[in-house]
Write a protein that holds these residues in place. Structure first.
Motif, short mmCIF file in Angstrom:
data_model
loop_
_atom_site.label_atom_id
_atom_site.label_comp_id
_atom_site.label_asym_id
_atom_site.label_seq_id
_atom_site.Cartn_x
_atom_site.Cartn_y
_atom_site.Cartn_z
N ASP A 163 0.82 -1.08 0.01
CA ASP A 163 -0.20 -0.01 -0.17
C ASP A 163 0.67 1.33 0.11
O ASP A 163 1.62 1.36 0.94
CB ASP A 163 -0.86 0.00 1.19
CG ASP A 163 -1.83 1.19 1.20
OD1 ASP A 163 -2.91 1.03 1.69
OD2 ASP A 163 -1.35 2.37 1.03
N ARG A 164 0.72 2.17 -0.98
CA ARG A 164 1.44 3.34 -1.13
C ARG A 164 1.52 4.16 0.18
O ARG A 164 2.62 4.83 0.42
CB ARG A 164 1.50 3.85 -2.65
CG ARG A 164 2.04 3.47 -3.82
CD ARG A 164 1.56 4.39 -4.78
NE ARG A 164 2.11 3.48 -6.29
CZ ARG A 164 3.12 3.49 -6.65
NH1 ARG A 164 4.13 3.89 -6.18
NH2 ARG A 164 3.62 2.84 -7.77
N ASP A 165 0.53 4.27 0.77
CA ASP A 165 0.19 5.15 1.84
C ASP A 165 0.86 4.80 3.11
O ASP A 165 1.64 5.46 3.62
CB ASP A 165 -1.21 5.76 1.90
CG ASP A 165 -1.43 6.31 0.67
OD1 ASP A 165 -0.85 7.07 -0.15
OD2 ASP A 165 -2.90 6.29 0.24
N SER A 166 0.45 3.38 3.49
CA SER A 166 0.57 2.98 4.75
C SER A 166 2.14 2.30 4.56
O SER A 166 2.69 2.01 5.68
CB SER A 166 -0.35 2.12 5.28
OG SER A 166 -0.38 0.93 4.51
N HIS A 167 2.66 1.63 3.33
CA HIS A 167 3.88 1.06 3.00
C HIS A 167 3.71 -0.17 3.97
O HIS A 167 4.62 -0.91 4.17
CB HIS A 167 5.10 1.67 3.65
CG HIS A 167 5.42 3.14 2.79
ND1 HIS A 167 5.97 2.91 1.47
CD2 HIS A 167 5.29 4.23 3.20
CE1 HIS A 167 6.21 4.46 1.25
NE2 HIS A 167 5.60 5.20 1.99
N THR A 168 2.71 -0.74 3.92
CA THR A 168 2.46 -2.29 4.48
C THR A 168 1.89 -2.97 3.39
O THR A 168 1.11 -2.60 2.25
CB THR A 168 1.29 -2.28 5.72
OG1 THR A 168 0.14 -1.32 5.25
CG2 THR A 168 1.89 -1.33 6.84
#
Ligand SMILES: [Zn+2]
Length: 287
Positions: A163-168
């Motif tokens: 996930d680009r926003d949460s980097h998870t």
């Protein structure tokens, strides 16, 4: 008409330079095939019909071009990055810029070929002069790599979708991709025609850079594609030298057609880079 005379000679072969060497991958690497892999993985690598990895000349040329672009500024040479607006370097390789200055050209010339070539020469950056552009033939050619050795198997690795926003990792979204294992080795050959001193300084600096090591192919941010250029060798032909010209035209093997410079590649290119830098030093003092 000194400009036209200079351009006229560009049609004749004045010199040739051949750089040979071996690209050795120190890590696994991948040049994607754009489809599923032979191993049924999601992202395949480019293989030839016998299942051996391919190192395309177009990938090598693209990498060499970007290496030259990144080094050009330090040698006082121009690179338009094929985007005049972003780079601030005027060059007709950018189609938008081409149309902008085309009108000036049409006003200034009666449409003669030599004048048109002169106009293209004037508005072309150093990197495009070397690597070519939509309006200009490239003077540099790179062959596909010739496979010397490899482990003989393609590996498959797992990747997760982030996930680009949460980097998870996104639950349930996994994919796998193929890589060619570390240690593979390819012979390469770079040919340059009608070079000038600026070409040799820029290309030479890129060869030093590749010798020190770089990255090639996809997923380099994950540490893939680290390579070094080894066993660099040079061969040249100066067509203004009657003996060299005769040797080139009347022999069949590259070894006997080309002449080996007395210096090694480091001294040969080092001298050209030094000369280029010393002209910059002189002009800096004049300012
Ligand atoms: Zn350009």
């Amino acid at each position: 008409m000194p400009e036209a005379m200079t351009l006229k000679t560009d049609f004749a072969l004045r010199n040739k330079l051949r750089i040979t060497g071996a690209i050795v991958f120190e890590t696994a690497w991948r040049i994607g095939s754009g489809k599923e892999g032979e191993t049924m993985s999601d992202l395949g690598v480019v293989l030839d019909p016998t299942g051996q990895p391919v190192l395309p000349g177009s990938s090598l040329k693209g990498k060499l071009r970007s290496t030259c672009e990144s080094l050009s500024h330090s040698l006082g040479l121009s690179a338009c990055l094929l985007n005049v607006e972003a780079s601030g370097v005027p060059c007709v390789s950018d189609v938008k810029y081409y149309h902008k200055v085309r009108q000036d050209y049409q006003r200034a010339s009666a449409g003669e070929l030599s004048q048109r070539l002169g106009w293209i020469e004037k508005y072309t950056c150093h990197v495009c002069k070397l690597f070519g552009s939509p309006v200009r033939r490239s003077r540099l050619r790179i062959s596909d790599g010739r496979l010397d050795s490899w482990t003989g198997v393609v590996q498959v690795r797992d990747g997760v979708v982030l996930d680009r926003d949460s980097h998870t990792a996104v639950d349930g979204l996994k994919y796998d991709y193929e890589v060619v294992p570390a240690g593979s080795r390819f012979r390469i050959s770079i040919d340059l025609e009608n070079h000038c001193d600026d070409d040799l300084a820029l290309l030479g600096a890129a060869i030093f850079e590749w010798h020190a090591g770089g990255s090639l192919g996809g997923f380099s941010s994950r540490g893939l594609g680290r390579f070094r250029l080894q066993d660099v060798d040079l061969a040249t032909v100066d067509f203004s030298d009657a003996a060299q010209r005769l040797r080139f035209l009347t022999n069949r093997t590259d070894e006997s057609r080309f002449t080996k410079p007395a210096q090694g590649w480091e001294a040969y290119f080092g001298e050209r880079i030094n000369e280029r830098l010393s002209t910059l030093g002189a002009s800096a003092k004049e300012v």
